[in-house]
Design a protein around this motif. Sequence first.
Motif, PDB file in Angstrom:
ATOM      1  N   ASN A  16       0.799  -1.225   0.000  1.00 15.04           N
ATOM      2  CA  ASN A  16       0.000   0.000   0.000  1.00 15.04           C
ATOM      3  C   ASN A  16       0.837   1.283   0.000  1.00 15.04           C
ATOM      4  OD1 ASN A  16      -2.454  -1.483   0.108  1.00 15.04           O
ATOM      5  ND2 ASN A  16      -2.167  -1.768   2.308  1.00 15.04           N
ATOM      6  N   LYS A  17       2.141   1.123  -0.055  1.00 14.72           N
ATOM      7  CA  LYS A  17       3.013   2.294  -0.093  1.00 14.72           C
ATOM      8  C   LYS A  17       3.057   2.870  -1.497  1.00 14.72           C
ATOM      9  CE  LYS A  17       7.748   3.697   1.023  1.00 14.72           C
ATOM     10  NZ  LYS A  17       9.052   3.229   1.540  1.00 14.72           N
ATOM     11  N   MET A  18       3.071   4.216  -1.614  1.00 18.73           N
ATOM     12  CA  MET A  18       3.137   4.831  -2.933  1.00 18.73           C
ATOM     13  C   MET A  18       4.485   4.524  -3.580  1.00 18.73           C
ATOM     14  SD  MET A  18       2.580   8.816  -4.136  1.00 18.73           S
ATOM     15  CE  MET A  18       4.288   9.381  -4.038  1.00 18.73           C
ATOM     16  N   ALA A  19       4.418   4.028  -4.797  1.00 17.51           N
ATOM     17  CA  ALA A  19       5.638   3.735  -5.553  1.00 17.51           C
ATOM     18  C   ALA A  19       5.975   4.879  -6.495  1.00 17.51           C
ATOM     19  CB  ALA A  19       5.466   2.439  -6.338  1.00 17.51           C
ATOM     20  N   ALA A  20       4.993   5.281  -7.316  1.00 18.99           N
ATOM     21  CA  ALA A  20       5.242   6.287  -8.342  1.00 18.99           C
ATOM     22  C   ALA A  20       3.984   7.110  -8.575  1.00 18.99           C
ATOM     23  CB  ALA A  20       5.700   5.626  -9.640  1.00 18.99           C
ATOM     24  N   ALA A  21       4.199   8.339  -9.045  1.00 15.14           N
ATOM     25  CA  ALA A  21       3.074   9.231  -9.295  1.00 15.14           C
ATOM     26  C   ALA A  21       3.442  10.231 -10.382  1.00 15.14           C
ATOM     27  CB  ALA A  21       2.671   9.975  -8.016  1.00 15.14           C
ATOM     28  N   ASP A  22       2.428  10.759 -11.056  1.00 14.02           N
ATOM     29  CA  ASP A  22       2.603  11.937 -11.887  1.00 14.02           C
ATOM     30  C   ASP A  22       1.663  13.001 -11.337  1.00 14.02           C
ATOM     31  OD1 ASP A  22       0.064  11.236 -12.892  1.00 14.02           O
ATOM     32  OD2 ASP A  22       0.879  10.375 -14.734  1.00 14.02           O
ATOM     33  N   ILE A  23       1.450  14.065 -12.060  1.00 14.95           N
ATOM     34  CA  ILE A  23       0.655  15.160 -11.509  1.00 14.95           C
ATOM     35  C   ILE A  23      -0.813  14.774 -11.344  1.00 14.95           C
ATOM     36  CG2 ILE A  23       0.044  16.239 -13.701  1.00 14.95           C
ATOM     37  CD1 ILE A  23       1.152  18.010 -10.422  1.00 14.95           C
ATOM     38  N   ASP A  24      -1.265  13.731 -12.078  1.00 16.91           N
ATOM     39  CA  ASP A  24      -2.679  13.371 -12.074  1.00 16.91           C
ATOM     40  C   ASP A  24      -3.035  12.246 -11.120  1.00 16.91           C
ATOM     41  OD1 ASP A  24      -3.415  15.248 -14.067  1.00 16.91           O
ATOM     42  OD2 ASP A  24      -2.583  13.925 -15.607  1.00 16.91           O
ATOM     43  N   ARG A  25      -2.138  11.272 -10.967  1.00 15.69           N
ATOM     44  CA  ARG A  25      -2.504  10.090 -10.156  1.00 15.69           C
ATOM     45  C   ARG A  25      -1.254   9.442  -9.569  1.00 15.69           C
ATOM     46  NH1 ARG A  25      -5.229   6.269 -14.511  1.00 15.69           N
ATOM     47  NH2 ARG A  25      -5.439   8.173 -15.741  1.00 15.69           N
ATOM     48  N   SER A  26      -1.477   8.515  -8.660  1.00 13.25           N
ATOM     49  CA  SER A  26      -0.378   7.771  -8.050  1.00 13.25           C
ATOM     50  C   SER A  26      -0.698   6.295  -8.049  1.00 13.25           C
ATOM     51  CB  SER A  26      -0.127   8.260  -6.617  1.00 13.25           C
ATOM     52  OG  SER A  26      -1.257   7.995  -5.798  1.00 13.25           O
ATOM     53  N   LEU A  27       0.336   5.473  -7.917  1.00 13.13           N
ATOM     54  CA  LEU A  27       0.184   4.025  -7.843  1.00 13.13           C
ATOM     55  C   LEU A  27       0.964   3.490  -6.651  1.00 13.13           C
ATOM     56  CD1 LEU A  27       0.698   2.977 -11.591  1.00 13.13           C
ATOM     57  CD2 LEU A  27      -1.472   3.079 -10.344  1.00 13.13           C
ATOM     58  N   THR A  28       0.361   2.589  -5.908  1.00  7.44           N
ATOM     59  CA  THR A  28       1.076   1.896  -4.840  1.00  7.44           C
ATOM     60  C   THR A  28       1.990   0.845  -5.457  1.00  7.44           C
ATOM     61  OG1 THR A  28      -0.582   0.152  -4.614  1.00  7.44           O
ATOM     62  CG2 THR A  28      -0.920   2.189  -3.315  1.00  7.44           C
ATOM     63  N   TYR A  29       2.824   0.251  -4.625  1.00  5.43           N
ATOM     64  CA  TYR A  29       3.700  -0.805  -5.142  1.00  5.43           C
ATOM     65  C   TYR A  29       2.896  -1.981  -5.678  1.00  5.43           C
ATOM     66  CZ  TYR A  29       8.312   1.048  -4.229  1.00  5.43           C
ATOM     67  OH  TYR A  29       9.461   1.792  -4.306  1.00  5.43           O
TER      68      TYR A  29
END
Length: 486
Positions: A16-29
């Motif tokens: 559930n930790k955030m891995a990567a994001a851009d200005i619009d959205r993020s993804l967990t690992y």
Amino acid sequence: MTIEQYLKKHAGETPNKMAAADIDRSLTYAELWSKVKCIAYIMKVEYKIKKHDYVLIRSSQTLEHIIVYFGIHLLGAVAVPLETDVPMETMLEMQKETGASLILSHKEEAIESSVSIFDLKKVYEKMDAVNEPDSWEDFPLDSDYADVMLTTGTTGKSKGVILSHENLFATAENIMYGLDIKDSDCMLVVGPLNHANPIRKVYTAIIKGSSVVVIQGMSSMKNFFGALDKYPINCMCIPPSGIRVLLQITGDKLSEYRDRIEYMENSTAPMPENLRQKLGELLPDARLYNSYGSSEAGAIVIYDYNHYKKEAGCAGKPSHHANLFFVDDEGNKIESSKENPGLLVCEGKVNMQGYLGDEELTKQALRNGLIYTNDIGYFAEDGFVYLLGRKDDVINIGGYKIAPTEVEEIIELFDGVEECMLVEELDSVIGSFLKLSVVVNESFVMDELKKYMKEKLESYKVPKVIDIVEDIPKTFNGKKDRKKKG
């Protein structure tokens, strides 16, 4: 282990930790690993991509780019990231050179039917339409090719730098140790993901288990500060050209985040001394790094210029996977010093595999596993590396050898000078002389600059001609383009 094996590991341990994001959205690992598996499955089944195939990517600063980049690796294929606006002619040249049968792009591509186009604007739609593979155990070997990074260097001609998975991992360790990256870090990356330095920060974060946020350069201050306000960013990767834009447009606003920003890295070009000083004032407690390396050998020298305050030309100390030494013009190893500089050579796991389709150029740069650079420098007694510039840039005036970067760093400390470039000019009567191009601000006084240079520089280093210009010409990666001479 490869990057993608670490991605799988972190998806299991910290899903559930955030891995990567851009200005619009993020993804967990867990989400990123799931989507990487899905995109790899789609490329394998629908586009018949297999191990050792080459896949071209038209770059974008988005999560889509990150997903497909790791998906290509997961298949054991080779990622070839290209500029966002790369001309079709260059795209076709790379397709022919690599034999790529698939191009990943966010644009409409008019290309022959034998090459498949994957529309990145529809990547989420594509992934939602397939069932996620239950598991994935088939990973590439460390020795397998991972990337081909296009670089023009100072020659102007594109070269395809071939990097293995071992090269990527060793570069990531250089960055992790050199910047003291923690798994709790969240780094903002603003550079193009087809360039070596920004994409290195992305995969370094994945290996470490930290978080990374990518945005589209420094063209939008709204997006830059919006990302800082939206995500728990505590570190940044911004090139010197981006820092200059940031300070010119927003003044001291960055200081509002001084309690959050633990460190910042500025690479792709030397960080001018005046910008170093200004950043140090805005972020007095932060670690501020300028790292030296190339597409061929990544992050091999790293320097915290907010801590050490060394003399002009200091590049830092060798990184974890970089055994450095200097040689003379004949390639013989020397005991380097300020009085006896040489050409820098790097030994280590970061060194590239070669140049795509160019054995002759590979033989020039890569000999017995060693990278031979054209950068002149020396080791100081305290173990710090000093770089004086490229061999072709060193100026010979009346038998005196002058490193332009050393002179420029001193002049850029003068109040009123924003940026400058020193080059050699030739006159039919007096012969060679030094010419300085300067970008100035409202506080600039020419007579004061001349007085300052006489006080700070040896007489043979003082420019004979000074031209005030609107800007300093740059190469694509932000370095001063001395061939254009201002």
